[in-house]
Scaffold this motif. Sequence first.
Motif, mmCIF file in Angstrom:
data_model
loop_
_atom_site.group_PDB
_atom_site.id
_atom_site.type_symbol
_atom_site.label_atom_id
_atom_site.label_comp_id
_atom_site.label_asym_id
_atom_site.label_seq_id
_atom_site.Cartn_x
_atom_site.Cartn_y
_atom_site.Cartn_z
ATOM 1 N N GLU A 137 0.841 -1.184 0.000
ATOM 2 C CA GLU A 137 0.000 0.000 0.000
ATOM 3 C C GLU A 137 0.887 1.249 0.000
ATOM 4 N N THR A 138 0.353 2.336 -0.470
ATOM 5 C CA THR A 138 1.149 3.560 -0.398
ATOM 6 C C THR A 138 1.028 4.151 0.999
ATOM 7 N N ASP A 139 2.053 4.861 1.347
ATOM 8 C CA ASP A 139 2.095 5.585 2.604
ATOM 9 C C ASP A 139 0.848 6.467 2.753
ATOM 10 N N TYR A 140 0.432 7.040 1.631
ATOM 11 C CA TYR A 140 -0.721 7.943 1.656
ATOM 12 C C TYR A 140 -1.996 7.224 2.124
ATOM 13 N N TYR A 141 -2.308 6.077 1.505
ATOM 14 C CA TYR A 141 -3.540 5.371 1.871
ATOM 15 C C TYR A 141 -3.455 4.759 3.263
ATOM 16 N N ASN A 142 -2.269 4.270 3.606
ATOM 17 C CA ASN A 142 -2.142 3.571 4.897
ATOM 18 C C ASN A 142 -2.126 4.545 6.072
ATOM 19 N N PHE A 143 -1.612 5.759 5.829
ATOM 20 C CA PHE A 143 -1.451 6.708 6.930
ATOM 21 C C PHE A 143 -2.072 8.082 6.650
ATOM 22 N N THR A 144 -1.493 8.807 5.698
ATOM 23 C CA THR A 144 -1.821 10.223 5.540
ATOM 24 C C THR A 144 -3.322 10.472 5.363
ATOM 25 N N ALA A 145 -3.940 9.717 4.444
ATOM 26 C CA ALA A 145 -5.365 9.951 4.178
ATOM 27 C C ALA A 145 -6.222 9.589 5.383
ATOM 28 N N LEU A 146 -5.653 8.773 6.275
ATOM 29 C CA LEU A 146 -6.386 8.374 7.482
ATOM 30 C C LEU A 146 -6.051 9.305 8.650
ATOM 31 N N ASN A 147 -5.618 10.506 8.283
ATOM 32 C CA ASN A 147 -5.385 11.510 9.321
ATOM 33 C C ASN A 147 -4.149 11.210 10.168
ATOM 34 N N ALA A 154 1.771 8.272 15.805
ATOM 35 C CA ALA A 154 0.932 7.082 15.588
ATOM 36 C C ALA A 154 1.561 6.152 14.551
ATOM 37 N N ARG A 155 2.374 6.706 13.646
ATOM 38 C CA ARG A 155 3.045 5.852 12.654
ATOM 39 C C ARG A 155 4.035 4.908 13.310
ATOM 40 N N LEU A 169 3.940 -2.416 3.616
ATOM 41 C CA LEU A 169 2.950 -3.492 3.695
ATOM 42 C C LEU A 169 1.844 -2.930 4.577
ATOM 43 N N ARG A 170 0.634 -2.966 4.127
ATOM 44 C CA ARG A 170 -0.426 -2.281 4.889
ATOM 45 C C ARG A 170 -0.491 -2.825 6.312
#
Length: 343
Positions: A137-147, A154-155, A169-170
Amino acid sequence: MASEGRIEEIKRAALGEISAATTTDELEAVRVRYLGRSAELTEIKKSIGSLPAEERKVVGKGVNVASGEIERDLQSRREELAAAEQEARLRAEAVDVTLPGVTRERGSLHPSLRVVDDIVDFFVGLGYGVAEGPEVETDYYNFTALNIPPGHPARGMQDTFFLDEGLVLRTHTSPGQIRTMLTREPPVYVVVPGKVYRRDSDPTHTPMFHQIEGLAVDRGLTLAHLKGTLAAMARHVFGEEVGIRLRPSYFQFTEPSVELDVSCFACDGRGDPDCRVCKGAGWLEMLGAGMVDPAVLSEVGYDPEEFTGFAFGMGPDRMAMTRYGISDLRLFFEGDLRFLEQF
Ligand code: PHE
Protein backbone atom coordinates in the motif's frame (compact mmCIF):
# COMPACT_ATOMS: atom_id res chain seq x y z
CA MET A 1 10.10 -94.35 -55.42
CA ALA A 2 12.50 -91.85 -54.00
CA SER A 3 10.12 -88.91 -53.83
CA GLU A 4 7.34 -90.88 -52.13
CA GLY A 5 9.62 -91.86 -49.28
CA ARG A 6 10.97 -88.33 -49.15
CA ILE A 7 7.46 -86.87 -49.00
CA GLU A 8 6.67 -89.10 -46.04
CA GLU A 9 9.90 -87.98 -44.33
CA ILE A 10 9.17 -84.31 -44.93
CA LYS A 11 5.66 -84.72 -43.59
CA ARG A 12 6.81 -86.42 -40.43
CA ALA A 13 9.44 -83.74 -39.83
CA ALA A 14 6.85 -81.05 -40.41
CA LEU A 15 4.31 -82.57 -38.02
CA GLY A 16 7.05 -82.93 -35.41
CA GLU A 17 8.06 -79.30 -35.70
CA ILE A 18 4.44 -78.17 -35.63
CA SER A 19 3.76 -79.84 -32.31
CA ALA A 20 7.09 -78.54 -30.94
CA ALA A 21 6.32 -74.89 -31.85
CA THR A 22 5.54 -72.86 -28.74
CA THR A 23 4.47 -69.54 -30.27
CA THR A 24 2.42 -68.53 -33.28
CA ASP A 25 5.55 -66.86 -34.69
CA GLU A 26 7.52 -70.08 -34.47
CA LEU A 27 4.60 -71.89 -36.07
CA GLU A 28 4.53 -69.42 -38.95
CA ALA A 29 8.24 -70.08 -39.52
CA VAL A 30 7.45 -73.80 -39.70
CA ARG A 31 4.71 -73.13 -42.24
CA VAL A 32 7.06 -71.13 -44.45
CA ARG A 33 9.73 -73.81 -44.17
CA TYR A 34 7.38 -76.65 -45.25
CA LEU A 35 4.73 -75.04 -47.42
CA GLY A 36 6.37 -71.78 -48.54
CA ARG A 37 7.43 -70.90 -52.05
CA SER A 38 10.87 -72.43 -51.73
CA ALA A 39 9.89 -75.38 -49.56
CA GLU A 40 10.96 -78.82 -50.67
CA LEU A 41 7.36 -80.03 -51.07
CA THR A 42 6.65 -77.05 -53.28
CA GLU A 43 9.69 -77.91 -55.38
CA ILE A 44 8.50 -81.51 -55.71
CA LYS A 45 5.03 -80.27 -56.75
CA LYS A 46 6.57 -78.03 -59.42
CA SER A 47 8.55 -80.93 -60.83
CA ILE A 48 5.52 -83.22 -61.20
CA GLY A 49 4.90 -82.01 -64.77
CA SER A 50 8.24 -83.38 -65.88
CA LEU A 51 7.65 -86.84 -64.39
CA PRO A 52 6.58 -89.86 -66.39
CA ALA A 53 2.76 -90.11 -66.46
CA GLU A 54 2.85 -93.17 -64.24
CA GLU A 55 4.65 -91.43 -61.38
CA ARG A 56 2.85 -88.12 -61.80
CA LYS A 57 -0.35 -89.44 -60.31
CA VAL A 58 1.28 -91.11 -57.34
CA VAL A 59 3.62 -88.24 -56.49
CA GLY A 60 0.87 -85.69 -57.07
CA LYS A 61 -1.45 -87.47 -54.69
CA GLY A 62 1.34 -87.98 -52.16
CA VAL A 63 2.19 -84.26 -52.15
CA ASN A 64 -1.46 -83.24 -51.82
CA VAL A 65 -2.17 -85.62 -48.99
CA ALA A 66 1.02 -84.61 -47.16
CA SER A 67 0.47 -80.87 -47.53
CA GLY A 68 -3.19 -81.33 -46.58
CA GLU A 69 -2.17 -83.07 -43.42
CA ILE A 70 0.49 -80.45 -42.60
CA GLU A 71 -2.09 -77.73 -43.29
CA ARG A 72 -4.58 -79.30 -40.88
CA ASP A 73 -2.02 -79.73 -38.13
CA LEU A 74 -0.81 -76.14 -38.61
CA GLN A 75 -4.39 -74.90 -38.33
CA SER A 76 -5.23 -76.72 -35.12
CA ARG A 77 -1.86 -75.92 -33.54
CA ARG A 78 -2.33 -72.27 -34.54
CA GLU A 79 -5.69 -72.15 -32.76
CA GLU A 80 -4.19 -73.74 -29.67
CA LEU A 81 -1.27 -71.33 -29.52
CA ALA A 82 -3.39 -68.25 -30.29
CA ALA A 83 -5.78 -69.16 -27.50
CA ALA A 84 -2.88 -69.62 -25.06
CA GLU A 85 -1.32 -66.33 -26.12
CA GLN A 86 -4.60 -64.48 -25.73
CA GLU A 87 -5.06 -66.04 -22.33
CA ALA A 88 -1.57 -64.93 -21.26
CA ARG A 89 -2.14 -61.40 -22.55
CA LEU A 90 -5.45 -61.07 -20.73
CA ARG A 91 -3.86 -62.31 -17.54
CA ALA A 92 -1.03 -59.77 -17.86
CA GLU A 93 -3.42 -56.93 -18.55
CA ALA A 94 -5.89 -57.89 -15.86
CA VAL A 95 -6.94 -55.12 -13.48
CA ASP A 96 -7.46 -56.15 -9.91
CA VAL A 97 -10.70 -54.38 -9.13
CA THR A 98 -10.34 -55.28 -5.47
CA LEU A 99 -7.21 -53.09 -5.04
CA PRO A 100 -7.91 -49.95 -3.01
CA GLY A 101 -8.26 -46.80 -5.16
CA VAL A 102 -6.12 -43.67 -4.98
CA THR A 103 -8.02 -41.48 -2.55
CA ARG A 104 -8.02 -37.72 -2.80
CA GLU A 105 -7.60 -36.05 0.52
CA ARG A 106 -10.33 -33.60 1.35
CA GLY A 107 -9.16 -30.22 2.59
CA SER A 108 -10.87 -28.12 5.18
CA LEU A 109 -11.39 -24.41 5.63
CA HIS A 110 -8.81 -22.60 7.72
CA PRO A 111 -10.26 -21.50 11.07
CA SER A 112 -9.60 -17.82 10.26
CA LEU A 113 -11.32 -18.17 6.91
CA ARG A 114 -14.37 -19.70 8.59
CA VAL A 115 -14.70 -16.64 10.77
CA VAL A 116 -14.07 -14.28 7.84
CA ASP A 117 -16.75 -16.04 5.76
CA ASP A 118 -19.16 -15.93 8.64
CA ILE A 119 -18.69 -12.20 9.24
CA VAL A 120 -18.67 -11.24 5.57
CA ASP A 121 -21.88 -13.26 5.06
CA PHE A 122 -23.48 -11.41 7.92
CA PHE A 123 -22.68 -8.00 6.43
CA VAL A 124 -23.65 -9.04 2.92
CA GLY A 125 -26.99 -10.00 4.47
CA LEU A 126 -27.32 -6.41 5.72
CA GLY A 127 -26.68 -5.10 2.19
CA TYR A 128 -22.96 -4.33 2.49
CA GLY A 129 -20.69 -4.79 -0.51
CA VAL A 130 -17.33 -6.53 -0.31
CA ALA A 131 -14.13 -4.82 -1.46
CA GLU A 132 -10.45 -5.72 -1.42
CA GLY A 133 -7.31 -3.63 -1.62
CA PRO A 134 -3.61 -4.24 -2.24
CA GLU A 135 -1.35 -5.58 0.51
CA VAL A 136 1.48 -3.37 -0.73
CA GLU A 137 0.00 0.00 0.00
CA THR A 138 1.15 3.56 -0.40
CA ASP A 139 2.09 5.59 2.60
CA TYR A 140 -0.72 7.94 1.66
CA TYR A 141 -3.54 5.37 1.87
CA ASN A 142 -2.14 3.57 4.90
CA PHE A 143 -1.45 6.71 6.93
CA THR A 144 -1.82 10.22 5.54
CA ALA A 145 -5.37 9.95 4.18
CA LEU A 146 -6.39 8.37 7.48
CA ASN A 147 -5.39 11.51 9.32
CA ILE A 148 -1.96 10.17 10.28
CA PRO A 149 0.39 12.75 8.70
CA PRO A 150 4.12 12.16 8.09
CA GLY A 151 6.06 12.37 11.32
CA HIS A 152 3.02 11.63 13.48
CA PRO A 153 3.86 9.38 16.45
CA ALA A 154 0.93 7.08 15.59
CA ARG A 155 3.05 5.85 12.65
CA GLY A 156 5.74 4.64 14.98
CA MET A 157 3.26 2.60 17.00
CA GLN A 158 2.26 0.47 14.04
CA ASP A 159 5.46 -1.59 13.65
CA THR A 160 5.34 -0.98 9.94
CA PHE A 161 7.23 -2.96 7.31
CA PHE A 162 8.57 -0.22 5.04
CA LEU A 163 9.26 -1.09 1.41
CA ASP A 164 10.65 1.15 -1.32
CA GLU A 165 10.05 4.86 -1.13
CA GLY A 166 6.49 5.65 -0.16
CA LEU A 167 5.38 2.00 -0.04
CA VAL A 168 4.55 -0.13 2.98
CA LEU A 169 2.95 -3.49 3.69
CA ARG A 170 -0.43 -2.28 4.89
CA THR A 171 -0.60 -2.33 8.67
CA HIS A 172 -4.41 -2.45 8.70
CA THR A 173 -7.33 -2.74 6.29
CA SER A 174 -8.33 0.89 6.93
CA PRO A 175 -6.79 2.05 3.60
CA GLY A 176 -9.75 0.09 2.18
CA GLN A 177 -11.97 2.86 3.58
CA ILE A 178 -10.07 5.49 1.59
CA ARG A 179 -9.98 3.47 -1.63
CA THR A 180 -13.71 2.83 -1.37
CA MET A 181 -14.66 6.45 -0.71
CA LEU A 182 -12.41 7.77 -3.48
CA THR A 183 -14.14 5.57 -6.06
CA ARG A 184 -17.78 5.79 -4.94
CA GLU A 185 -20.30 8.40 -4.06
CA PRO A 186 -22.05 8.06 -0.72
CA PRO A 187 -24.01 6.28 0.60
CA VAL A 188 -21.48 3.44 0.92
CA TYR A 189 -21.74 0.25 2.94
CA VAL A 190 -18.75 -2.03 2.53
CA VAL A 191 -16.59 -4.61 4.28
CA VAL A 192 -12.94 -5.13 3.34
CA PRO A 193 -11.39 -8.44 4.44
CA GLY A 194 -7.69 -9.03 3.92
CA LYS A 195 -4.18 -9.67 5.17
CA VAL A 196 -2.23 -7.05 7.07
CA TYR A 197 1.37 -6.93 8.30
CA ARG A 198 3.21 -5.72 11.40
CA ARG A 199 6.70 -6.35 12.72
CA ASP A 200 5.58 -8.43 15.65
CA SER A 201 5.94 -12.06 16.65
CA ASP A 202 4.94 -13.81 19.87
CA PRO A 203 2.23 -16.31 20.91
CA THR A 204 -0.54 -13.78 20.22
CA HIS A 205 1.06 -11.76 17.40
CA THR A 206 2.22 -12.85 13.96
CA PRO A 207 3.85 -10.61 11.32
CA MET A 208 0.91 -11.34 9.01
CA PHE A 209 -2.64 -11.55 10.23
CA HIS A 210 -6.15 -10.86 9.00
CA GLN A 211 -8.50 -7.95 9.47
CA ILE A 212 -11.97 -7.11 8.31
CA GLU A 213 -12.71 -3.44 7.85
CA GLY A 214 -16.24 -2.11 7.81
CA LEU A 215 -17.39 1.28 6.57
CA ALA A 216 -20.81 2.91 6.37
CA VAL A 217 -21.31 6.48 5.17
CA ASP A 218 -24.77 7.90 4.73
CA ARG A 219 -26.99 10.78 5.79
CA GLY A 220 -27.79 10.78 9.48
CA LEU A 221 -25.66 7.85 10.72
CA THR A 222 -24.90 8.03 14.44
CA LEU A 223 -23.03 6.09 17.08
CA ALA A 224 -26.32 4.31 17.82
CA HIS A 225 -26.25 2.79 14.32
CA LEU A 226 -22.69 1.66 14.91
CA LYS A 227 -23.59 0.08 18.23
CA GLY A 228 -26.67 -1.66 16.83
CA THR A 229 -24.70 -3.03 13.88
CA LEU A 230 -21.87 -4.36 16.05
CA ALA A 231 -24.31 -5.86 18.56
CA ALA A 232 -26.09 -7.73 15.78
CA MET A 233 -22.78 -8.96 14.41
CA ALA A 234 -21.63 -10.14 17.83
CA ARG A 235 -24.86 -12.09 18.29
CA HIS A 236 -24.40 -13.63 14.85
CA VAL A 237 -20.83 -14.74 15.56
CA PHE A 238 -21.00 -15.62 19.24
CA GLY A 239 -24.69 -16.42 19.79
CA GLU A 240 -27.82 -14.61 20.97
CA GLU A 241 -26.77 -14.61 24.60
CA VAL A 242 -23.59 -12.62 24.12
CA GLY A 243 -23.29 -9.33 25.98
CA ILE A 244 -21.47 -6.34 24.47
CA ARG A 245 -20.05 -3.11 25.76
CA LEU A 246 -18.40 -0.11 24.13
CA ARG A 247 -15.36 1.46 25.75
CA PRO A 248 -13.97 4.85 24.79
CA SER A 249 -10.80 4.55 22.78
CA TYR A 250 -8.68 6.51 20.34
CA PHE A 251 -7.94 6.19 16.64
CA GLN A 252 -6.66 8.96 14.37
CA PHE A 253 -9.35 8.41 11.76
CA THR A 254 -12.45 8.09 13.95
CA GLU A 255 -14.02 10.55 16.39
CA PRO A 256 -15.33 9.51 18.79
CA SER A 257 -13.56 6.14 18.89
CA VAL A 258 -14.62 3.04 20.76
CA GLU A 259 -13.57 -0.50 21.39
CA LEU A 260 -16.11 -3.29 21.44
CA ASP A 261 -15.89 -6.00 24.08
CA VAL A 262 -18.02 -9.13 24.11
CA SER A 263 -18.87 -11.05 27.26
CA CYS A 264 -16.59 -14.02 27.83
CA PHE A 265 -18.24 -17.11 26.36
CA ALA A 266 -16.21 -19.42 28.60
CA CYS A 267 -17.44 -18.08 31.95
CA ASP A 268 -20.63 -16.44 30.59
CA GLY A 269 -19.27 -13.01 31.39
CA ARG A 270 -19.05 -13.72 35.12
CA GLY A 271 -15.32 -13.08 35.13
CA ASP A 272 -14.38 -16.21 37.06
CA PRO A 273 -10.91 -15.57 38.50
CA ASP A 274 -9.64 -18.84 37.02
CA CYS A 275 -11.29 -18.41 33.57
CA ARG A 276 -8.59 -19.28 31.05
CA VAL A 277 -10.18 -17.28 28.23
CA CYS A 278 -10.80 -13.86 29.82
CA LYS A 279 -8.47 -14.30 32.80
CA GLY A 280 -11.12 -13.01 35.16
CA ALA A 281 -12.09 -9.91 33.18
CA GLY A 282 -15.46 -11.24 32.05
CA TRP A 283 -15.00 -9.41 28.73
CA LEU A 284 -13.01 -10.02 25.55
CA GLU A 285 -11.73 -7.22 23.32
CA MET A 286 -13.18 -7.65 19.87
CA LEU A 287 -12.55 -4.65 17.66
CA GLY A 288 -11.85 -0.96 17.23
CA ALA A 289 -14.45 1.35 15.76
CA GLY A 290 -15.79 4.88 15.71
CA MET A 291 -17.49 7.61 13.73
CA VAL A 292 -15.47 8.48 10.62
CA ASP A 293 -13.46 11.62 11.41
CA PRO A 294 -14.79 14.61 9.40
CA ALA A 295 -11.18 15.28 8.34
CA VAL A 296 -11.15 11.87 6.58
CA LEU A 297 -14.48 12.57 4.86
CA SER A 298 -13.13 15.90 3.60
CA GLU A 299 -9.92 14.26 2.42
CA VAL A 300 -11.88 11.99 0.05
CA GLY A 301 -14.19 14.78 -1.10
CA TYR A 302 -17.29 13.85 0.91
CA ASP A 303 -19.13 16.73 2.55
CA PRO A 304 -18.97 16.16 6.33
CA GLU A 305 -21.91 18.53 6.77
CA GLU A 306 -24.11 16.25 4.69
CA PHE A 307 -22.72 12.82 5.47
CA THR A 308 -21.61 10.99 8.57
CA GLY A 309 -20.23 7.50 8.83
CA PHE A 310 -18.91 4.81 11.07
CA ALA A 311 -16.05 2.40 10.61
CA PHE A 312 -14.79 -0.66 12.43
CA GLY A 313 -11.86 -3.01 12.15
CA MET A 314 -11.64 -6.48 13.64
CA GLY A 315 -9.24 -9.40 13.79
CA PRO A 316 -10.81 -12.66 12.64
CA ASP A 317 -7.73 -14.66 13.74
CA ARG A 318 -8.24 -13.53 17.32
CA MET A 319 -11.92 -14.28 17.01
CA ALA A 320 -11.10 -17.78 15.75
CA MET A 321 -8.73 -18.31 18.69
CA THR A 322 -11.56 -17.36 21.00
CA ARG A 323 -14.13 -19.42 19.16
CA TYR A 324 -12.03 -22.58 18.90
CA GLY A 325 -10.02 -22.21 22.11
CA ILE A 326 -6.58 -22.01 20.44
CA SER A 327 -3.92 -20.40 22.59
CA ASP A 328 -1.07 -19.84 20.10
CA LEU A 329 -1.75 -17.66 17.06
CA ARG A 330 1.41 -18.87 15.35
CA LEU A 331 -0.24 -22.28 14.78
CA PHE A 332 -2.57 -20.57 12.32
CA PHE A 333 0.17 -19.85 9.82
CA GLU A 334 2.49 -22.84 10.05
CA GLY A 335 0.43 -24.95 7.67
CA ASP A 336 0.74 -28.02 9.90
CA LEU A 337 -1.88 -30.49 8.69
CA ARG A 338 -2.24 -32.02 12.15
CA PHE A 339 -3.51 -28.65 13.28
CA LEU A 340 -5.58 -27.76 10.20
CA GLU A 341 -7.31 -31.14 9.95
CA GLN A 342 -9.08 -30.50 13.23
CA PHE A 343 -11.40 -27.95 11.66
N1 PHE B 1 -7.41 0.13 11.82
C1 PHE B 1 -7.55 -0.01 13.26
C2 PHE B 1 -6.48 -0.99 13.76
O1 PHE B 1 -5.91 -1.70 12.99
C3 PHE B 1 -8.92 -0.52 13.64
C4 PHE B 1 -10.02 0.43 13.31
C5 PHE B 1 -10.69 0.34 12.10
C6 PHE B 1 -10.41 1.40 14.21
C7 PHE B 1 -11.70 1.21 11.80
C8 PHE B 1 -11.43 2.26 13.94
C9 PHE B 1 -12.08 2.17 12.73
O2 PHE B 1 -6.21 -1.05 14.93
